[in-house]
Design a protein around this motif. Sequence first.
Motif, mmCIF file in Angstrom:
data_model
loop_
_atom_site.group_PDB
_atom_site.id
_atom_site.type_symbol
_atom_site.label_atom_id
_atom_site.label_comp_id
_atom_site.label_asym_id
_atom_site.label_seq_id
_atom_site.Cartn_x
_atom_site.Cartn_y
_atom_site.Cartn_z
ATOM 1 N N VAL A 13 0.814 -1.193 -0.147
ATOM 2 C CA VAL A 13 0.045 -0.049 0.052
ATOM 3 C C VAL A 13 0.812 1.223 -0.028
ATOM 4 C CG1 VAL A 13 -0.147 0.040 2.389
ATOM 5 C CG2 VAL A 13 -2.012 1.025 1.189
ATOM 6 N N ALA A 14 0.422 2.314 -0.688
ATOM 7 C CA ALA A 14 0.893 3.391 -0.683
ATOM 8 C C ALA A 14 0.055 4.547 0.037
ATOM 9 C CB ALA A 14 1.583 4.083 -1.892
ATOM 10 N N ARG A 15 0.606 5.279 1.063
ATOM 11 C CA ARG A 15 -0.317 6.306 1.651
ATOM 12 C C ARG A 15 0.498 7.363 2.531
ATOM 13 N NH1 ARG A 15 -0.880 1.700 5.088
ATOM 14 N NH2 ARG A 15 0.816 1.349 6.604
ATOM 15 N N ASP A 16 -0.201 8.144 2.522
ATOM 16 C CA ASP A 16 0.566 9.519 3.131
ATOM 17 C C ASP A 16 -0.373 9.948 4.236
ATOM 18 O OD1 ASP A 16 -2.076 11.026 2.222
ATOM 19 O OD2 ASP A 16 -0.917 12.215 0.716
ATOM 20 N N ALA A 17 -0.214 11.179 4.938
ATOM 21 C CA ALA A 17 -1.090 11.565 6.185
ATOM 22 C C ALA A 17 -2.418 11.435 6.140
ATOM 23 C CB ALA A 17 -0.579 12.651 6.585
ATOM 24 N N SER A 18 -2.856 11.610 4.807
ATOM 25 C CA SER A 18 -4.589 11.479 4.418
ATOM 26 C C SER A 18 -5.085 10.078 4.505
ATOM 27 C CB SER A 18 -4.775 12.284 3.225
ATOM 28 O OG SER A 18 -4.290 11.609 1.990
ATOM 29 N N GLY A 19 -4.268 9.325 4.203
ATOM 30 C CA GLY A 19 -4.736 7.706 4.019
ATOM 31 C C GLY A 19 -4.149 6.885 2.993
ATOM 32 N N PRO A 20 -4.631 5.827 2.473
ATOM 33 C CA PRO A 20 -4.102 5.130 1.534
ATOM 34 C C PRO A 20 -4.395 5.817 0.193
ATOM 35 C CG PRO A 20 -5.998 3.994 2.717
ATOM 36 C CD PRO A 20 -5.642 5.323 3.364
ATOM 37 N N LEU A 21 -3.391 5.876 -0.696
ATOM 38 C CA LEU A 21 -3.632 6.379 -1.873
ATOM 39 C C LEU A 21 -3.491 5.321 -3.090
ATOM 40 C CD1 LEU A 21 -0.939 9.171 -1.631
ATOM 41 C CD2 LEU A 21 -3.353 9.383 -1.143
ATOM 42 N N GLY A 22 -3.246 4.135 -2.961
ATOM 43 C CA GLY A 22 -3.104 3.318 -3.997
ATOM 44 C C GLY A 22 -2.573 1.931 -3.221
ATOM 45 N N TYR A 23 -2.827 0.919 -4.103
ATOM 46 C CA TYR A 23 -2.159 -0.272 -3.533
ATOM 47 C C TYR A 23 -1.794 -1.279 -4.925
ATOM 48 C CZ TYR A 23 -6.845 -2.516 -4.915
ATOM 49 O OH TYR A 23 -7.808 -2.974 -5.255
ATOM 50 N N ALA A 24 -0.945 -2.359 -4.503
ATOM 51 C CA ALA A 24 -0.429 -3.396 -5.603
ATOM 52 C C ALA A 24 -0.696 -4.760 -4.965
ATOM 53 C CB ALA A 24 0.956 -3.011 -6.048
ATOM 54 N N VAL A 25 -1.252 -5.491 -5.642
ATOM 55 C CA VAL A 25 -1.223 -6.894 -5.430
ATOM 56 C C VAL A 25 -0.040 -7.970 -6.023
ATOM 57 C CG1 VAL A 25 -2.664 -8.977 -5.259
ATOM 58 C CG2 VAL A 25 -3.685 -6.517 -4.778
ATOM 59 N N LEU A 26 1.061 -8.277 -5.211
ATOM 60 C CA LEU A 26 1.810 -9.248 -5.806
ATOM 61 C C LEU A 26 1.738 -10.933 -5.556
ATOM 62 C CD1 LEU A 26 4.703 -9.763 -7.271
ATOM 63 C CD2 LEU A 26 5.870 -9.347 -4.826
ATOM 64 N N GLU A 27 1.417 -11.505 -6.514
ATOM 65 C CA GLU A 27 1.044 -13.004 -6.308
ATOM 66 C C GLU A 27 2.160 -13.820 -7.208
ATOM 67 O OE1 GLU A 27 -3.439 -13.396 -5.440
ATOM 68 O OE2 GLU A 27 -3.336 -12.492 -7.288
ATOM 69 N N TYR A 28 2.054 -15.270 -7.041
ATOM 70 C CA TYR A 28 2.967 -16.118 -7.708
ATOM 71 C C TYR A 28 2.437 -17.189 -8.231
ATOM 72 C CZ TYR A 28 6.471 -13.381 -5.176
ATOM 73 O OH TYR A 28 7.058 -12.377 -4.594
ATOM 74 N N GLY A 29 1.083 -17.058 -8.771
ATOM 75 C CA GLY A 29 0.427 -17.986 -9.691
ATOM 76 C C GLY A 29 0.528 -18.027 -11.169
ATOM 77 N N PHE A 30 1.317 -17.180 -11.660
ATOM 78 C CA PHE A 30 1.504 -17.103 -13.179
ATOM 79 C C PHE A 30 2.853 -17.972 -13.466
ATOM 80 C CE2 PHE A 30 2.982 -14.361 -16.796
ATOM 81 C CZ PHE A 30 1.937 -14.821 -17.727
#
Length: 168
Positions: free
Chosen positions: A61-78
Amino acid sequence: MNAANRNDDNPGVRRPDGLWVGRADPSGWAALADIDSVAVAGDAARRESVRRWCAEETVLVARDASGPLGYAVLEYGFFEQGFVTMLMVAPGARRRGVGVRLLAAVEAACATEKLFTSTNASNHPMQLLLRGAGWQPAGLLHGLDEGDPELFYRSTRVGPRAGTGPDA
């Protein structure tokens, strides 16, 4: 302060601009769903996916003082390689470097030699983000979304890990 905004128990990297990137707290899934434009539009399946990804601890997750700004999901099923299943930046935080920071965090966290992601051919902003971050086209797949092929990309910043492989 809710769990999605907490920085004390969650190691990550805080930048001078106040942007923090690190592992998501599993209990903060609702705050991430609240910045996901698909979930906000009423897609219950996406909300459930966000909850599941957080529970599986596959979310950065990416966030600043205001809260979450974005997220990324990393998986290994590919093909047992790293795959960015989802990269979402809150609409109000787009074009501010959040996506680039998330991609860099995923590249650093990836435990395999190869890291891939994909996006629809119609998703020009994601294609620009990936190319700008140095990702290279890796393939094309028709048939997932009718009339909108899936473009695959590979990170150029992930490679053989020290102490791994046949000579380790």
